[in-house]
Design an enzyme around this catalytic site. Sequence first.
Site, PDB file in Angstrom:
ATOM      1  N   ASP A  33      38.877  38.219  43.335  1.00 52.58           N
ATOM      2  CA  ASP A  33      37.873  37.625  44.221  1.00 52.58           C
ATOM      3  C   ASP A  33      38.542  36.591  45.115  1.00 52.58           C
ATOM      4  O   ASP A  33      39.139  35.626  44.629  1.00 52.58           O
ATOM      5  CB  ASP A  33      36.795  36.952  43.359  1.00 52.58           C
ATOM      6  CG  ASP A  33      35.508  36.699  44.113  1.00 52.58           C
ATOM      7  OD1 ASP A  33      35.572  36.481  45.334  1.00 52.58           O
ATOM      8  OD2 ASP A  33      34.437  36.733  43.495  1.00 52.58           O
ATOM      9  N   ASP A  34      38.473  36.797  46.431  1.00 47.19           N
ATOM     10  CA  ASP A  34      39.074  35.886  47.414  1.00 47.19           C
ATOM     11  C   ASP A  34      40.596  35.847  47.336  1.00 47.19           C
ATOM     12  O   ASP A  34      41.223  34.856  47.703  1.00 47.19           O
ATOM     13  CB  ASP A  34      38.526  34.461  47.267  1.00 47.19           C
ATOM     14  CG  ASP A  34      37.112  34.302  47.785  1.00 47.19           C
ATOM     15  OD1 ASP A  34      36.483  35.318  48.126  1.00 47.19           O
ATOM     16  OD2 ASP A  34      36.623  33.156  47.845  1.00 47.19           O
ATOM     17  N   CYS A  71      32.239  39.325  49.493  1.00 45.53           N
ATOM     18  CA  CYS A  71      32.186  39.776  48.102  1.00 45.53           C
ATOM     19  C   CYS A  71      31.116  40.828  47.832  1.00 45.53           C
ATOM     20  O   CYS A  71      31.405  41.932  47.390  1.00 45.53           O
ATOM     21  CB  CYS A  71      32.014  38.571  47.179  1.00 45.53           C
ATOM     22  SG  CYS A  71      30.908  37.307  47.798  1.00 45.53           S
ATOM     23  N   HIS A 130      27.294  40.842  41.237  1.00 41.10           N
ATOM     24  CA  HIS A 130      26.971  40.686  42.661  1.00 41.10           C
ATOM     25  C   HIS A 130      26.428  41.965  43.273  1.00 41.10           C
ATOM     26  O   HIS A 130      26.665  42.273  44.444  1.00 41.10           O
ATOM     27  CB  HIS A 130      28.186  40.186  43.443  1.00 41.10           C
ATOM     28  CG  HIS A 130      27.905  38.911  44.175  1.00 41.10           C
ATOM     29  ND1 HIS A 130      28.873  38.137  44.745  1.00 41.10           N
ATOM     30  CD2 HIS A 130      26.743  38.279  44.438  1.00 41.10           C
ATOM     31  CE1 HIS A 130      28.344  37.081  45.310  1.00 41.10           C
ATOM     32  NE2 HIS A 130      27.049  37.144  45.146  1.00 41.10           N
ATOM     33  N   HIS A 210      38.541  32.830  43.323  1.00 37.61           N
ATOM     34  CA  HIS A 210      37.427  32.265  44.094  1.00 37.61           C
ATOM     35  C   HIS A 210      37.203  30.801  43.695  1.00 37.61           C
ATOM     36  O   HIS A 210      37.449  30.408  42.556  1.00 37.61           O
ATOM     37  CB  HIS A 210      36.168  33.087  43.792  1.00 37.61           C
ATOM     38  CG  HIS A 210      34.991  32.806  44.665  1.00 37.61           C
ATOM     39  ND1 HIS A 210      34.238  31.659  44.560  1.00 37.61           N
ATOM     40  CD2 HIS A 210      34.403  33.543  45.635  1.00 37.61           C
ATOM     41  CE1 HIS A 210      33.240  31.700  45.428  1.00 37.61           C
ATOM     42  NE2 HIS A 210      33.316  32.836  46.108  1.00 37.61           N
ATOM     43  N   ASP A 339      38.200  41.695  46.987  1.00 37.65           N
ATOM     44  CA  ASP A 339      36.928  41.971  47.664  1.00 37.65           C
ATOM     45  C   ASP A 339      36.924  41.540  49.119  1.00 37.65           C
ATOM     46  O   ASP A 339      36.109  42.007  49.915  1.00 37.65           O
ATOM     47  CB  ASP A 339      35.763  41.322  46.917  1.00 37.65           C
ATOM     48  CG  ASP A 339      35.909  39.820  46.759  1.00 37.65           C
ATOM     49  OD1 ASP A 339      36.970  39.254  47.116  1.00 37.65           O
ATOM     50  OD2 ASP A 339      34.955  39.185  46.261  1.00 37.65           O
ATOM     51  N   ASN A 340      37.796  40.633  49.489  1.00 41.49           N
ATOM     52  CA  ASN A 340      37.910  40.170  50.879  1.00 41.49           C
ATOM     53  C   ASN A 340      39.203  39.379  51.001  1.00 41.49           C
ATOM     54  O   ASN A 340      39.924  39.179  50.019  1.00 41.49           O
ATOM     55  CB  ASN A 340      36.705  39.310  51.296  1.00 41.49           C
ATOM     56  CG  ASN A 340      36.274  38.302  50.256  1.00 41.49           C
ATOM     57  OD1 ASN A 340      35.198  38.426  49.651  1.00 41.49           O
ATOM     58  ND2 ASN A 340      37.096  37.294  50.016  1.00 41.49           N
ATOM     59  N   LYS A 384      38.275  35.280  55.143  1.00 38.07           N
ATOM     60  CA  LYS A 384      37.045  35.855  54.580  1.00 38.07           C
ATOM     61  C   LYS A 384      35.862  35.591  55.514  1.00 38.07           C
ATOM     62  O   LYS A 384      35.758  34.517  56.091  1.00 38.07           O
ATOM     63  CB  LYS A 384      36.799  35.217  53.220  1.00 38.07           C
ATOM     64  CG  LYS A 384      35.453  35.475  52.587  1.00 38.07           C
ATOM     65  CD  LYS A 384      35.308  34.659  51.321  1.00 38.07           C
ATOM     66  CE  LYS A 384      33.933  34.787  50.692  1.00 38.07           C
ATOM     67  NZ  LYS A 384      33.816  33.965  49.449  1.00 38.07           N
TER      68      LYS A 384
END
Length: 800
Positions: A33-34, A71, A130, A210, A339-340, A384
């Site tokens: 994540d991130d 995300c 999510h 994240h 995710d990004n 992001k």
Amino acid sequence: MFIRFICLCCLFVSLSAHAEQPQRPNILLIMADDLGFSDLACYGGEIATPNLNSIAENGLRFSQFYNTARCWPTRGALLTGHYAQSIRRDTVLGLPSGGGNRGKRPAWAELLPRYLKSAGYRSYHTGKWHIDGMPLQNGFDRSYYVADQGRFFNPTRHYLDDVPLPAVEKNTDFYATIALADHVTSTLAGHAAEHLDAPFFHYLAFAAPHFPLHALPEDIEQYRETYQAGWDVIRAQRWRRQQSLGLLDPTAVMRTSATERTLGPPYDFPDAIEQLGGGEINRPLPWNQLTAEQQEFQATKMAIHAAMVHRMDIEIGRVFDQIKSMGRWDNTLVMFLSDNGASAEIMVRDDGHNPNAPMGSAETYLCLGPGWSTVSNTPFRRHKTWTHEGGISTPFLVSWPSGISSKGEIRRRPSHVIDVVPTLLEIAGAEIPESAPELPGVSLVDEFNGESSADHPSIWWFHDGHKAVRVGDYKAVASLNQPWELYNLAIDRNESNDLAIVQPDKLQELVAAWDAQYAKSLELATSDLGDQERSKASGKDPHKIQPVPANREAATNRRNQILLGGETLQIAGRHAFLMKPNKPLVSDQSKPWIFYAPTLPSYPDAAESWMHQQFLDAGVAVAGIDVGEAYGSPHAFPFFDALYDKMVADGYSDRPALLGRSRGGLWVSSWAIEHPDRVAGIGGIYPVYDFTTYPGASKAAAAYGVSEQDLLQSQDQLNPIKRVATLAEANIPVFVIHGDDDKVVPIEPNVKTMQATYQSLGKGDRIELLEIQGQGHSFWPGFFHCQPLVDFLIRQAKNE
């Protein structure tokens, strides 16, 4: 106190390496994540990630794999195989759900486990969700769902098999990244004990790295000194490693993108900056401009980020060991992605931030911010939420010992998260129902062993008002309420040479492709809604300028021009500005104005404010239009004409004065040569008239849409300095102030050559050069407080 799943759920089961392998592979899908494009060591980073490196070494790395820039859209697309907008998991304008994270999927938008079940798979979920609904409701057989991403040490909301668990107490040994690996290892051990003959699909979704930046003290300590050199140095080091790895096509990426020093977080929370104290900064300024306090604070933040990535890799290693102990490693397909891109966000949520607590502990709330996000996304632009390459490019690793013969190779085919579902369905021998819409993605199975697979007709993005589409090597991208940009990613994946004005037909082609996919997504997203709801959504224009909350505009506005009471507007799809006098002259004649160049995100700037105020006080307006780095290219003329036509239609003079500063000289002189009848006079502050001096023919060629060689051979038709006789013959007066020590825009081949041309035609009295001894291309105040230049422009604008 939270007890680890490995101790409670089942006994460890060790299977012989000779156990019968299932015909279909097991699947382990891991999402960070991130995580930025360059954070892993196998993508150029300095963070120790040996377990993920082993996947790269024994499998494949993809260098052009894309996510959705955020995300929840990525997670929806990843598990359904559809663009997030099609399944109402990202904004489709006008939907009653509001789109985005609040959207509920249509009934046809099943998740991957539903499809895999028909092929005999058991499916497990661990970590972040999510997605609307709950994991077991959507086809997973087991799940540990951490819904609280704001507390790595003490989550208050988490679920085991969709059943709420008690909040984790503070000051225990719980750390979310470790707990997730505990659940995976125990679940897989249970799978081996109870479902030996069934292949498994395990979706492991880490929250790391994240924000908030929470990490174990021993992990932080390992990187305590690593980032003291600063983000500029670390980014350069990562780029060098990427080059040595051969990660990126050297034709497409020859250098890192320029750091956008004025671009901050996507959302502005000034209260958070105040809470975080004097060490926080929300712009990626040069490291040597930071205070000692800021440097220490920022270096520590990145150390925590690195610690989170490092710990994630350690726990992934435990998962790998579990699968190997089961004798299933050779027939397990592992996929890893993010995710990004890395996040430039800065905020304080959840339990808040205690500035006196150790950084990275549970009582602190830190975010990476734009300085380090720029590093994490090396070598690409932005972060992001944006749809430039830095926001949407993800590492993508694939390993399958018994199924992929290629080892340690790099794949450069453009791919997207919507490709994961069709890939896994093909491998598993599963299919989607005939009643479900066709998947837009393309299977990557042929890529696994080096064969050519089908290309996407297009790859599409729409998030947070940011738009993009890629067709072949070309990409069109438009940030929120910004004009479309066009890039040829085969030679410019850094997105540095905007071709929007050079190749308008190509841009129109890509925008049409964007519109077509939006229409498809709109149709799917509204297919189960009533006529009234469908009509409301279809009536929304995604290209219309959208209202923006004040906190977002302050954070993301990339234009920091200094406009004295001026207004910004769009003309012919480009940014323009107009500064109007408070008390315009009372006259029957048209209103006087000055056509200013270059109009770029940072121009006009503060240095020119005194001069512009003089114009306004004299009743003279100032206007300009942004054509990017046009360097005098004729492709910019339609936009100059559009500004001119707009001004004349609004009652302004049809013969403005022109003012070109530096490269703005190329803008105004080239347009004046094209339209001498529209020009009252030309002023300049160290202006460029010869593009071979600045920016140089090699750089200017892209703006002209020709090769460097062709541009040099066409100077008589294209280089303003070769054509200034047109201005002299039209009796257009010129006044220039220029330093004799200018190394950037040398005075001799530029204004002195123009002066010589005027003199040779007997028009020497129509050009005046104020040559400043000992001055170069600088912010010397005399350049911008030059009364003779100001008086000249006012006289010409008023036709006096």
